[in-house]
Design an enzyme around this catalytic site. Structure first.
Site, PDB file in Angstrom:
ATOM      1  N   ALA A  65     120.314 117.623  18.495  1.00  0.00           N
ATOM      2  CA  ALA A  65     120.329 118.063  19.890  1.00  0.00           C
ATOM      3  C   ALA A  65     121.779 118.060  20.355  1.00  0.00           C
ATOM      4  O   ALA A  65     122.618 117.336  19.798  1.00  0.00           O
ATOM      5  CB  ALA A  65     119.486 117.122  20.732  1.00  0.00           C
ATOM      6  N   GLY A 109     117.703 116.145  15.835  1.00  0.00           N
ATOM      7  CA  GLY A 109     116.790 117.237  16.179  1.00  0.00           C
ATOM      8  C   GLY A 109     116.789 118.350  15.140  1.00  0.00           C
ATOM      9  O   GLY A 109     115.805 119.072  15.014  1.00  0.00           O
ATOM     10  N   GLU A 112     114.440 117.210  12.581  1.00  0.00           N
ATOM     11  CA  GLU A 112     113.100 117.260  13.181  1.00  0.00           C
ATOM     12  C   GLU A 112     112.596 118.707  13.289  1.00  0.00           C
ATOM     13  O   GLU A 112     111.422 118.978  13.049  1.00  0.00           O
ATOM     14  CB  GLU A 112     113.136 116.616  14.571  1.00  0.00           C
ATOM     15  CG  GLU A 112     113.452 115.132  14.492  1.00  0.00           C
ATOM     16  CD  GLU A 112     113.660 114.535  15.877  1.00  0.00           C
ATOM     17  OE1 GLU A 112     114.767 114.679  16.423  1.00  0.00           O
ATOM     18  OE2 GLU A 112     112.718 113.958  16.416  1.00  0.00           O
ATOM     19  N   GLU A 132     120.253 109.209  15.347  1.00  0.00           N
ATOM     20  CA  GLU A 132     120.183 108.965  16.799  1.00  0.00           C
ATOM     21  C   GLU A 132     120.544 107.533  17.148  1.00  0.00           C
ATOM     22  O   GLU A 132     121.054 107.258  18.237  1.00  0.00           O
ATOM     23  CB  GLU A 132     118.774 109.269  17.320  1.00  0.00           C
ATOM     24  CG  GLU A 132     118.419 110.744  17.378  1.00  0.00           C
ATOM     25  CD  GLU A 132     117.733 111.274  16.131  1.00  0.00           C
ATOM     26  OE1 GLU A 132     117.850 110.630  15.061  1.00  0.00           O
ATOM     27  OE2 GLU A 132     117.096 112.328  16.218  1.00  0.00           O
TER      28      GLU A 132
HETATM   29  C1  HXC Z   1     127.071 118.680  20.228  1.00  0.00           C
HETATM   30  C2  HXC Z   1     128.118 118.794  18.196  1.00  0.00           C
HETATM   31  C3  HXC Z   1     127.045 118.129  17.571  1.00  0.00           C
HETATM   32  C4  HXC Z   1     125.933 117.747  18.389  1.00  0.00           C
HETATM   33  C5  HXC Z   1     128.533 118.556  16.073  1.00  0.00           C
HETATM   34  N1  HXC Z   1     129.016 119.037  17.232  1.00  0.00           N
HETATM   35  N2  HXC Z   1     127.338 117.990  16.256  1.00  0.00           N
HETATM   36  N3  HXC Z   1     128.132 119.067  19.505  1.00  0.00           N
HETATM   37  N4  HXC Z   1     126.002 118.040  19.702  1.00  0.00           N
HETATM   38  N5  HXC Z   1     124.851 117.162  17.882  1.00  0.00           N
HETATM   39  C6  HXC Z   1     130.286 119.722  17.449  1.00  0.00           C
HETATM   40  C7  HXC Z   1     131.462 118.753  17.424  1.00  0.00           C
HETATM   41  O1  HXC Z   1     131.571 118.096  18.651  1.00  0.00           O
HETATM   42  C8  HXC Z   1     132.599 119.679  17.115  1.00  0.00           C
HETATM   43  O2  HXC Z   1     132.952 120.383  18.291  1.00  0.00           O
HETATM   44  C9  HXC Z   1     131.976 120.702  16.177  1.00  0.00           C
HETATM   45  O3  HXC Z   1     130.550 120.618  16.397  1.00  0.00           O
HETATM   46  C10 HXC Z   1     132.251 120.376  14.717  1.00  0.00           C
HETATM   47  O4  HXC Z   1     131.855 119.048  14.485  1.00  0.00           O
HETATM   48  P1  HXC Z   1     132.805 117.972  13.773  1.00  0.00           P
HETATM   49  O5  HXC Z   1     132.272 116.643  14.138  1.00  0.00           O
HETATM   50  O6  HXC Z   1     134.233 118.255  14.061  1.00  0.00           O
HETATM   51  O7  HXC Z   1     132.511 118.314  12.236  1.00  0.00           O
HETATM   52  P2  HXC Z   1     132.553 117.330  11.001  1.00  0.00           P
HETATM   53  O8  HXC Z   1     133.738 116.419  11.068  1.00  0.00           O
HETATM   54  O9  HXC Z   1     132.409 118.204   9.809  1.00  0.00           O
HETATM   55  O10 HXC Z   1     131.246 116.386  11.159  1.00  0.00           O
HETATM   56  C11 HXC Z   1     129.997 116.954  11.059  1.00  0.00           C
HETATM   57  C12 HXC Z   1     128.901 115.965  11.555  1.00  0.00           C
HETATM   58  C13 HXC Z   1     129.286 115.460  12.988  1.00  0.00           C
HETATM   59  C14 HXC Z   1     128.806 114.782  10.603  1.00  0.00           C
HETATM   60  C15 HXC Z   1     127.582 116.713  11.565  1.00  0.00           C
HETATM   61  O11 HXC Z   1     129.542 116.602  13.803  1.00  0.00           O
HETATM   62  C16 HXC Z   1     128.204 114.672  13.649  1.00  0.00           C
HETATM   63  O12 HXC Z   1     127.995 113.499  13.349  1.00  0.00           O
HETATM   64  N6  HXC Z   1     127.500 115.275  14.617  1.00  0.00           N
HETATM   65  C17 HXC Z   1     126.504 114.595  15.435  1.00  0.00           C
HETATM   66  C18 HXC Z   1     125.252 114.363  14.644  1.00  0.00           C
HETATM   67  C19 HXC Z   1     124.220 113.629  15.484  1.00  0.00           C
HETATM   68  O13 HXC Z   1     124.434 112.523  15.974  1.00  0.00           O
HETATM   69  N7  HXC Z   1     123.059 114.245  15.662  1.00  0.00           N
HETATM   70  C20 HXC Z   1     121.976 113.699  16.456  1.00  0.00           C
HETATM   71  C21 HXC Z   1     122.100 114.177  17.879  1.00  0.00           C
HETATM   72  S1  HXC Z   1     120.901 113.416  18.919  1.00  0.00           S
HETATM   73  P3  HXC Z   1     134.422 120.253  18.926  1.00  0.00           P
HETATM   74  O14 HXC Z   1     134.351 121.116  20.131  1.00  0.00           O
HETATM   75  O15 HXC Z   1     134.617 118.807  19.219  1.00  0.00           O
HETATM   76  O16 HXC Z   1     135.323 120.772  17.856  1.00  0.00           O
HETATM   77  C22 HXC Z   1     119.475 114.237  18.586  1.00  0.00           C
HETATM   78  C23 HXC Z   1     118.289 113.768  19.353  1.00  0.00           C
HETATM   79  C24 HXC Z   1     117.098 114.571  19.033  1.00  0.00           C
HETATM   80  O17 HXC Z   1     119.442 115.114  17.796  1.00  0.00           O
HETATM   81  C25 HXC Z   1     116.197 114.660  20.215  1.00  0.00           C
HETATM   82  C26 HXC Z   1     115.218 115.779  20.120  1.00  0.00           C
HETATM   83  C27 HXC Z   1     115.749 117.169  19.992  1.00  0.00           C
END
Ligand code: HXC
Length: 258
Positions: A65, A109, A112, A132
């Site tokens: 998400a 997400g 999921e 998460e």
């Molecule tokens: C918003 C995101 C994002 C996310 C990545 N980005 N994941 N933006 N929400 N979930 C954005 C980053 O901010 C960044 O933008 C760009 O995408 C590239 O990401 P990087 O982090 O620079 O890439 P990298 O170093 O290759 O790392 C990749 C990654 C990391 C390991 C996937 O991005 C990451 O950990 N993302 C979050 C994963 C996460 O926690 N997901 C769960 C979310 S909560 P900028 O503008 O900064 O360059 C969830 C709840 C579900 O899903 C609820 C129901 C739907």
């Protein structure tokens, strides 16, 4: 219809939906989920579509998400607004098969969403995770429930509690994905699976989907009874007569969805 967060293409009875927010690794914001719902709803009622495929890029199916969109929301915002309920309803309602073709990150997400599809074909670079916990939340569109049913309690607990990522190889071993293919072959393999399904009788395809999904919702005895009645009911179709006649005449069946 043009979408800002998706690329949609309908060809040879397959509706291919490509998540397209490359700058955010296809993070699922409300716009994307809204557009996805619209496409799924229209594909479900479009006679030209027999199978749906959801995919992302080579780098990310979806990294979860959209954290930036969610970060300032309060409990009241998400609870009263019932965040992610309406947004995911169409996927659950869809009676046509949906295949997730996953390369790169399928996190939170994203993982999921893949699990809400009917099966997952993974590229060898796929990484699945429910991180998460690192954000101080739990999964919100079924991750604690579906991952547990796919891979069992121990591995589901491990994934949700540590937030670690699972490789495609581990995901296949654990039963999360149906097959793993080289990333360059992901779409070819997925579209070939979709084409194979598209050739079948749509009536039978829908019955299979409903029956397999019923196994999640009921006891074994009730599930087998449900399957048995569907099995019986399909003898009322022209496609059952055609399928069995074709077998005996050693030819390809010509199904007519009747
Ligand atoms: C918003 C995101 C994002 C996310 C990545 N980005 N994941 N933006 N929400 N979930 C954005 C980053 O901010 C960044 O933008 C760009 O995408 C590239 O990401 P990087 O982090 O620079 O890439 P990298 O170093 O290759 O790392 C990749 C990654 C990391 C390991 C996937 O991005 C990451 O950990 N993302 C979050 C994963 C996460 O926690 N997901 C769960 C979310 S909560 P900028 O503008 O900064 O360059 C969830 C709840 C579900 O899903 C609820 C129901 C739907």
């Amino acid at each position: 219809m043009a979408y800002e967060t998706l690329i949609v293409d309908i060809e040879n009875h397959v509706c291919l939906i490509k998540l397209n927010r490359p700058d955010a690794l296809n993070a699922l914001n409300l716009q994307l989920l809204g557009e996805l719902s619209t496409v799924i709803k229209s594909a479900n009622s479009n006679d030209k579509v027999r199978v749906i495929v959801i995919t992302g890029s080579d780098k990310a199916f979806a990294a979860g998400a959209d954290v930036k969109e969610m970060s300032e929301k309060s409990f009241v915002d998400v609870f009263v607004g019932d965040l992610f309920t309406d947004e995911t309803e169409e996927l659950l309602r869809c009676r046509k098969p949906i295949i997730a073709a996953v390369a790169g990150y399928a996190l939170g997400g994203g993982c999921e969403l893949a699990m809400m599809c009917d099966f997952i074909i993974a590229a060898d670079n796929a990484k699945f995770g429910q991180p998460e916990i690192n954000l101080g939340i739990v999964a919100g569109i079924g991750g604690t429930q579906r991952l547990t049913r796919f891979v069992g309690k121990s591995k589901a607990m491990d994934m949700h509690l540590t937030g670690r990522f699972m490789s495609a190889e581990e995901a296949e071993r654990a039963g999360l994905v149906s097959r793993v293919v080289p990333v360059k072959k992901l779409m070819e393999e997925t579209m070939s699976a979709a084409a194979k399904i598209a050739e079948k009788s749509m009536v039978t395809v829908m019955a299979v989907k409903e029956s397999v999904n019923r196994s999640y919702e009921t006891t074994l005895r009730e599930g087998v009874l449900f399957e048995r009645r569907l099995f019986h009911a399909l003898f009322a179709t022209e496609d059952q007569k055609e399928g069995m006649a074709a077998f005996m005449e050693k030819r390809e069946a010509q199904f007519r969805d009747r």
